[in-house]
Design a protein around this motif. Structure first.
Motif, short mmCIF file in Angstrom:
data_model
loop_
_atom_site.label_atom_id
_atom_site.label_comp_id
_atom_site.label_asym_id
_atom_site.label_seq_id
_atom_site.Cartn_x
_atom_site.Cartn_y
_atom_site.Cartn_z
N LEU A 165 -6.23 5.42 0.96
CA LEU A 165 -5.06 4.28 0.91
C LEU A 165 -3.90 4.48 1.51
CD1 LEU A 165 -4.58 1.80 -0.20
CD2 LEU A 165 -3.46 2.51 -1.96
N GLY A 166 -3.96 5.68 1.78
CA GLY A 166 -2.23 6.14 2.79
C GLY A 166 -2.30 5.95 4.18
N TRP A 167 -3.61 6.31 4.32
CA TRP A 167 -4.01 5.77 5.91
C TRP A 167 -4.53 4.55 6.20
CZ3 TRP A 167 -7.82 10.43 5.00
CH2 TRP A 167 -7.05 11.83 5.65
N VAL A 168 -4.92 3.36 6.13
CA VAL A 168 -4.73 2.11 5.37
C VAL A 168 -3.94 0.94 6.17
CG1 VAL A 168 -5.60 0.19 4.99
CG2 VAL A 168 -6.96 2.11 4.65
N GLY A 200 1.39 -1.34 -0.50
CA GLY A 200 -0.33 0.27 -0.63
C GLY A 200 1.31 1.65 0.09
N THR A 201 2.32 1.05 0.58
CA THR A 201 3.06 2.02 0.57
C THR A 201 3.79 2.52 -0.50
OG1 THR A 201 3.38 2.12 2.92
CG2 THR A 201 4.39 3.39 1.73
N PHE A 202 3.84 1.40 -1.09
CA PHE A 202 4.15 1.77 -2.82
C PHE A 202 3.26 2.06 -3.44
CE2 PHE A 202 7.41 -1.62 -2.03
CZ PHE A 202 8.11 -1.20 -1.15
N ALA A 203 2.30 1.63 -2.76
CA ALA A 203 1.15 2.40 -4.25
C ALA A 203 0.75 3.95 -3.71
CB ALA A 203 -0.48 1.01 -4.09
N VAL A 204 0.67 4.08 -2.79
CA VAL A 204 0.13 5.23 -2.17
C VAL A 204 1.61 6.44 -2.93
CG1 VAL A 204 0.19 7.07 -0.51
CG2 VAL A 204 -0.63 4.83 -0.78
N THR A 205 3.15 5.95 -2.88
CA THR A 205 3.86 6.99 -3.74
C THR A 205 3.77 6.70 -4.75
OG1 THR A 205 5.67 6.38 -1.62
CG2 THR A 205 5.97 7.21 -3.46
N ALA A 252 12.43 -5.29 13.24
CA ALA A 252 11.61 -5.34 12.29
C ALA A 252 10.36 -4.54 12.63
CB ALA A 252 11.16 -6.60 11.62
N GLY A 253 9.83 -4.70 14.21
CA GLY A 253 8.59 -4.48 14.84
C GLY A 253 9.18 -2.84 14.81
N LEU A 254 10.52 -2.26 15.03
CA LEU A 254 10.90 -1.12 15.14
C LEU A 254 10.58 0.14 13.35
CD1 LEU A 254 12.69 -0.86 17.80
CD2 LEU A 254 10.74 -0.03 18.21
N PHE A 255 10.80 -1.09 12.09
CA PHE A 255 10.88 -0.24 11.17
C PHE A 255 9.37 -0.34 11.25
CE2 PHE A 255 15.58 -1.17 9.41
CZ PHE A 255 15.66 -0.18 9.85
N PHE A 256 8.67 -1.54 11.29
CA PHE A 256 7.35 -1.64 10.61
C PHE A 256 6.52 0.10 10.88
CE2 PHE A 256 7.48 -5.48 9.23
CZ PHE A 256 6.96 -5.62 7.79
N ILE A 257 6.72 -0.13 12.51
CA ILE A 257 6.04 1.34 13.30
C ILE A 257 6.53 2.40 12.71
CG2 ILE A 257 5.99 2.27 15.57
CD1 ILE A 257 5.92 -0.13 17.21
N LEU A 258 7.83 2.78 12.74
CA LEU A 258 8.18 4.04 11.88
C LEU A 258 8.04 4.61 10.18
CD1 LEU A 258 10.17 6.10 12.51
CD2 LEU A 258 12.07 4.70 11.73
N SER A 259 7.76 2.77 10.66
CA SER A 259 7.54 3.07 8.45
C SER A 259 5.96 4.09 8.42
CB SER A 259 8.04 2.55 7.64
OG SER A 259 6.58 1.33 8.50
N GLY A 260 5.45 3.42 9.37
CA GLY A 260 3.86 3.49 9.79
C GLY A 260 3.31 5.25 9.76
N VAL A 261 4.57 5.64 10.55
CA VAL A 261 4.43 7.08 11.63
C VAL A 261 4.74 7.53 10.39
CG1 VAL A 261 5.65 8.89 12.86
CG2 VAL A 261 4.51 6.45 13.71
N VAL A 262 6.32 7.97 9.39
CA VAL A 262 6.32 8.50 8.76
C VAL A 262 5.67 8.64 7.78
CG1 VAL A 262 8.50 8.64 6.90
CG2 VAL A 262 9.07 7.87 9.03
N GLU A 263 4.81 7.49 6.91
CA GLU A 263 4.01 7.96 6.44
C GLU A 263 2.28 8.36 6.96
OE1 GLU A 263 1.07 4.71 3.60
OE2 GLU A 263 2.10 4.16 4.77
N LEU A 264 1.87 8.21 7.19
CA LEU A 264 0.74 9.40 8.29
C LEU A 264 1.31 10.90 8.40
CD1 LEU A 264 -0.35 7.58 11.88
CD2 LEU A 264 -1.64 8.00 9.90
N ILE A 265 2.21 11.06 9.36
CA ILE A 265 3.30 11.92 8.48
C ILE A 265 2.53 13.54 7.34
CG2 ILE A 265 4.64 14.29 8.74
CD1 ILE A 265 6.19 12.35 10.61
#
Length: 222
Positions: A167-170, A20-25, A122-135
């Motif tokens: 889609l970015g929020w999801v 989803g992140t790739f698609a939103v970008t 992996a967990g920290l990277f997932f959380i960080l990527s989600g926060v970075v995408e939310l901004i």
């Protein structure tokens, strides 16, 4: 067995968030033309994305053009382009670390402790990527809503929220959920390891106590 199943679920959720992140970008539907007042143009729709803007006509013809310069973009889209690239890279790294650190994955010369740290990463990277995408997603959405209700903005320049923002929020929520799942596995691994260390100590102490009692009993007979 349950832990392996939950790890697979976390990996699937993280994979959905990464895709989803790739698609939103890449999607151009960040800012969509608003049909308000006298600006009702039903035969074409304007899309504005991070890399290009498109005009879709009623006969399903669509023309897209890449931006000539980054400086031509608004400030929110300029920052969003960089942040979404960072978020995509972090989500990909998190997905790779999650595959390596999963319990059902066999790696040469790997221990439970090493896999625990890989899972935590992996967990920290997932959380960080989600926060970075939310901004960027929230920033662009806030700008669109503010301009839509501002009387100083011309009606022809007002935009609506595009499909890419939803889609970015999801995708961001999926990344954060996957990160929380993998971080919880690291805590469970730490607790299991602490219990495993304490058990041999207790048994050894019990055996030493029995040896001392037996030596005392033999000395009494002598």
């Amino acid at each position: 067995m349950v832990i392996s199943a939950l790890q697979i679920v976390g990996l699937l959720i993280g994979g959905v968030g990464m895709i989803g992140t790739f698609a939103v970008t890449a999607m151009p539907q960040w800012r969509v033309s608003a049909f308000i007042e006298n600006n009702i143009i039903v035969f074409e729709t304007i899309w504005e994305g991070l890399w290009m803007h498109c005009i879709r006509q009623a006969n399903i013809r669509m023309q897209c053009k890449v931006y000539d310069s980054v400086l031509a973009l608004p400030l929110d889209l300029q920052a969003s382009r960089g942040l979404m690239c960072v978020g995509s890279a972090l989500s990909f790294l998190a997905f790779v670390f999650a595959i390596i650190g999963m319990k059902c994955t066999l790696c040469a010369q790997s221990s439970c402790q090493d896999k625990g740290y890989v899972i935590l990463t992996a967990g920290l990277f997932f959380i960080l990527s989600g926060v970075v995408e939310l901004i960027p997603v929230c920033w662009v959405a806030n700008t669109i809503i503010s301009d839509f209700y501002s009387p100083l903005v011309n009606a022809a320049q007002k935009r609506e929220l595009g499909e890419a923002l939803y889609l970015g929020w999801v995708a961001a929520l999926c990344l954060i959920a996957a990160g929380a799942i993998f971080c919880s596995f690291f805590r469970c691994c730490e607790k299991t390891r602490s219990y495993g260390y304490s058990a041999p100590t207790h048994s050894s102490t019990h055996s030493q106590h029995k040896k001392t009692e037996s030596s005392y009993s033999k000395s009494q007979y002598v």
